[in-house]
Motif scaffolding. Sequence first.
Motif, PDB file in Angstrom:
ATOM      1  N   PRO A   1     -10.595  13.030 -39.735  1.00 49.73           N
ATOM      2  CA  PRO A   1     -11.365  11.845 -39.826  1.00 49.73           C
ATOM      3  C   PRO A   1     -10.436  10.247 -39.196  1.00 49.73           C
ATOM      4  N   GLY A   2     -11.342   9.544 -38.411  1.00 46.88           N
ATOM      5  CA  GLY A   2     -11.128   8.763 -37.746  1.00 46.88           C
ATOM      6  C   GLY A   2     -10.097   8.600 -36.493  1.00 46.88           C
ATOM      7  N   GLY A   3     -10.084  10.709 -36.179  1.00 46.83           N
ATOM      8  CA  GLY A   3      -9.578  10.176 -34.982  1.00 46.83           C
ATOM      9  C   GLY A   3     -10.259   9.808 -33.858  1.00 46.83           C
ATOM     10  N   VAL A   4      -9.512  10.007 -32.613  1.00 47.87           N
ATOM     11  CA  VAL A   4     -10.403   9.382 -31.168  1.00 47.87           C
ATOM     12  C   VAL A   4     -10.321  10.433 -29.938  1.00 47.87           C
ATOM     13  N   PHE A   5     -11.999  10.462 -29.531  1.00 47.02           N
ATOM     14  CA  PHE A   5     -12.647  11.217 -28.010  1.00 47.02           C
ATOM     15  C   PHE A   5     -12.439  10.258 -27.460  1.00 47.02           C
ATOM     16  N   CYS A   6     -11.930  11.200 -26.823  1.00 47.73           N
ATOM     17  CA  CYS A   6     -11.991  10.203 -24.984  1.00 47.73           C
ATOM     18  C   CYS A   6     -12.000  10.871 -23.570  1.00 47.73           C
ATOM     19  N   ALA A   7     -12.871  11.361 -23.380  1.00 49.53           N
ATOM     20  CA  ALA A   7     -13.361  12.020 -22.145  1.00 49.53           C
ATOM     21  C   ALA A   7     -13.599  10.732 -20.769  1.00 49.53           C
ATOM     22  N   TYR A   8     -13.528  11.606 -19.866  1.00 52.60           N
ATOM     23  CA  TYR A   8     -13.013  11.223 -18.545  1.00 52.60           C
ATOM     24  C   TYR A   8     -13.871  11.569 -17.333  1.00 52.60           C
ATOM     25  N   VAL A   9     -14.951  10.799 -17.128  1.00 49.08           N
ATOM     26  CA  VAL A   9     -15.697  11.742 -15.810  1.00 49.08           C
ATOM     27  C   VAL A   9     -16.242  10.851 -14.776  1.00 49.08           C
ATOM     28  N   ALA A  10     -16.684  11.797 -14.026  1.00 50.42           N
ATOM     29  CA  ALA A  10     -16.661  10.876 -12.593  1.00 50.42           C
ATOM     30  C   ALA A  10     -18.862  10.467 -12.357  1.00 50.42           C
ATOM     31  N   THR A  11     -19.482  10.397 -13.226  1.00 52.31           N
ATOM     32  CA  THR A  11     -20.749  10.690 -12.518  1.00 52.31           C
ATOM     33  C   THR A  11     -21.067   9.986 -13.735  1.00 52.31           C
TER      34      THR A  11
ATOM     35  N   VAL B   1      -5.473  16.642 -35.620  1.00 50.63           N
ATOM     36  CA  VAL B   1      -5.457  16.311 -34.144  1.00 50.63           C
ATOM     37  C   VAL B   1      -5.866  14.701 -34.007  1.00 50.63           C
ATOM     38  N   ASP B   2      -5.370  14.060 -33.829  1.00 53.67           N
ATOM     39  CA  ASP B   2      -4.554  12.663 -34.351  1.00 53.67           C
ATOM     40  C   ASP B   2      -6.270  11.814 -32.902  1.00 53.67           C
ATOM     41  N   ARG B   3      -5.576  12.996 -31.253  1.00 52.81           N
ATOM     42  CA  ARG B   3      -6.152  12.845 -30.186  1.00 52.81           C
ATOM     43  C   ARG B   3      -7.039  13.654 -29.526  1.00 52.81           C
ATOM     44  N   VAL B   4      -8.170  13.313 -28.853  1.00 50.25           N
ATOM     45  CA  VAL B   4      -8.198  14.679 -27.906  1.00 50.25           C
ATOM     46  C   VAL B   4      -8.646  13.560 -26.069  1.00 50.25           C
ATOM     47  N   VAL B   5      -8.414  14.442 -25.716  1.00 48.13           N
ATOM     48  CA  VAL B   5      -8.457  13.176 -24.380  1.00 48.13           C
ATOM     49  C   VAL B   5      -9.014  14.841 -23.590  1.00 48.13           C
ATOM     50  N   LEU B   6     -10.825  14.349 -23.326  1.00 51.79           N
ATOM     51  CA  LEU B   6     -10.990  15.854 -22.049  1.00 51.79           C
ATOM     52  C   LEU B   6     -10.840  14.746 -20.611  1.00 51.79           C
ATOM     53  N   ASP B   7     -10.632  16.028 -19.609  1.00 53.53           N
ATOM     54  CA  ASP B   7     -10.965  15.819 -18.540  1.00 53.53           C
ATOM     55  C   ASP B   7     -11.409  16.564 -17.301  1.00 53.53           C
TER      56      ASP B   7
ATOM     57  N   PHE C   1     -15.679   7.071 -15.389  1.00 58.86           N
ATOM     58  CA  PHE C   1     -15.707   6.498 -16.411  1.00 58.86           C
ATOM     59  C   PHE C   1     -15.298   6.586 -17.955  1.00 58.86           C
ATOM     60  N   LEU C   2     -14.765   6.352 -18.681  1.00 56.34           N
ATOM     61  CA  LEU C   2     -13.920   6.580 -19.612  1.00 56.34           C
ATOM     62  C   LEU C   2     -15.213   6.316 -21.160  1.00 56.34           C
ATOM     63  N   VAL C   3     -15.099   7.690 -21.828  1.00 56.86           N
ATOM     64  CA  VAL C   3     -16.018   7.122 -22.542  1.00 56.86           C
ATOM     65  C   VAL C   3     -14.990   7.689 -23.897  1.00 56.86           C
ATOM     66  N   THR C   4     -15.480   6.709 -25.042  1.00 61.06           N
ATOM     67  CA  THR C   4     -14.676   6.788 -26.365  1.00 61.06           C
ATOM     68  C   THR C   4     -15.615   6.811 -27.892  1.00 61.06           C
ATOM     69  N   ALA C   5     -14.807   7.453 -28.726  1.00 63.44           N
ATOM     70  CA  ALA C   5     -15.597   7.129 -29.642  1.00 63.44           C
ATOM     71  C   ALA C   5     -14.716   8.121 -30.911  1.00 63.44           C
ATOM     72  N   ARG C   6     -14.913   7.516 -32.752  1.00 62.31           N
ATOM     73  CA  ARG C   6     -14.212   7.476 -33.922  1.00 62.31           C
ATOM     74  C   ARG C   6     -14.664   9.136 -34.433  1.00 62.31           C
ATOM     75  N   ARG C   7     -13.881   9.442 -34.654  1.00 63.29           N
ATOM     76  CA  ARG C   7     -14.232  11.199 -35.955  1.00 63.29           C
ATOM     77  C   ARG C   7     -14.628  10.141 -36.976  1.00 63.29           C
ATOM     78  N   MET C   8     -15.748  10.973 -37.232  1.00 62.72           N
ATOM     79  CA  MET C   8     -16.126  11.011 -39.584  1.00 62.72           C
ATOM     80  C   MET C   8     -16.162  11.624 -40.018  1.00 62.72           C
ATOM     81  N   ALA C   9     -15.606  11.247 -41.370  1.00 60.00           N
ATOM     82  CA  ALA C   9     -14.994  12.502 -42.033  1.00 60.00           C
ATOM     83  C   ALA C   9     -16.247  13.613 -41.901  1.00 60.00           C
ATOM     84  N   HIS C  10     -15.503  14.424 -42.230  1.00 62.40           N
ATOM     85  CA  HIS C  10     -16.788  15.866 -42.354  1.00 62.40           C
ATOM     86  C   HIS C  10     -17.311  15.662 -43.016  1.00 62.40           C
TER      87      HIS C  10
END
Length: 330
Positions: free
Chosen positions: A207-217, A184-190, A266-275
């Motif tokens: 590896p290198g993929g982007v995690f993104c979360a959308y949170v309210a508090t 998976v290249d990108r994951v977006v969690l709301d 709020f938005l949070v992003t981070a990149r996946r490191m190699a396993h």
Amino acid sequence: MADLRDFPDKAFSGVHHGPLQEGEWITLQDSKGRRHSVKLERGKIFHTTKGGIAHDDLIDGPDAVVIRSKGNVEYLALRPLMADYSVSMPRGAAVIYPKDTAQIVTMADIFPGAKVVEAGAGSGALTTALLRAVGIHGQVISFERREDFAEVARKNVTGFFGGEHPAWRLEVGDLVEKLNEQDVDRVVLDMLAPWECVDAVAEALSPGGVFCAYVATTTQLSRVVETLRAHGEFTEPRAWESLVRDWHVEGLAVRPGHRMQGHTAFLVTARRMAHGVQAPRKKRRPAPGAYGDDYLGPRRAEAGTAPATEPATESAGDMPQATESSATDT
């Protein structure tokens, strides 16, 4: 190459050209900027306090016209942009507003052909933006726990694109239980508790993929950031919010608008490191007491030890060591 602009069922852009057609949504806007979303149907009349507007007067006519109500009041008639559609669509769950959708598409780097996992689907506002960004050669897999919300999302997304988008798959259920994707290249969690999905997402992301979360508090923000740090195989998370303010511009009267779009989430992003590769420890010294006795959140385990499952009291070893530059900044 064939021009696909007039074939939205093939291009799946959600953009239509040519005369307005029955079944399309339009936006009617009065002189004060008030907007009304109307689905065109033959024989119907849209009623306003200034008289009715017959749908038949718009169907088979051009886009972007001015039409008068029976009370001789002018209304601007336009096909809605995706941003207009997303804030006016029928809702099950609350929608992600365009200012945050734009940030997600850009900062999570959603690209044509990408394989994207989304949870939850909500009312489908973000889904439409993700599908447009990945195009017909990409893939968006949306997870939604509630079947009623999933049905609303399906109707809104298919309504926008004029049919079932070939790149979309909607799954009803929990992402942790049902996610079996790889590369998976990108994951977006709301969702309410995105930190519960970090382990599952880590297994799915390339590896290198982007995690993104959308949170309210702020409590959600803290938990998801610290969980990513504790996992160890993500880059240092970045957290932010965006605020949008209109401006009033008339001649010499140039000033901020009286209203603004303030905090939505709020938005949070981070990149996946190699396993199996641990991200470098954060070097900036945390504020005194940040991880003291009152902190009960996740902690990153030391190398060679099992992940900590119980809160631990802060010690000198728990605190990231200050670099020479940070020690001289004070």
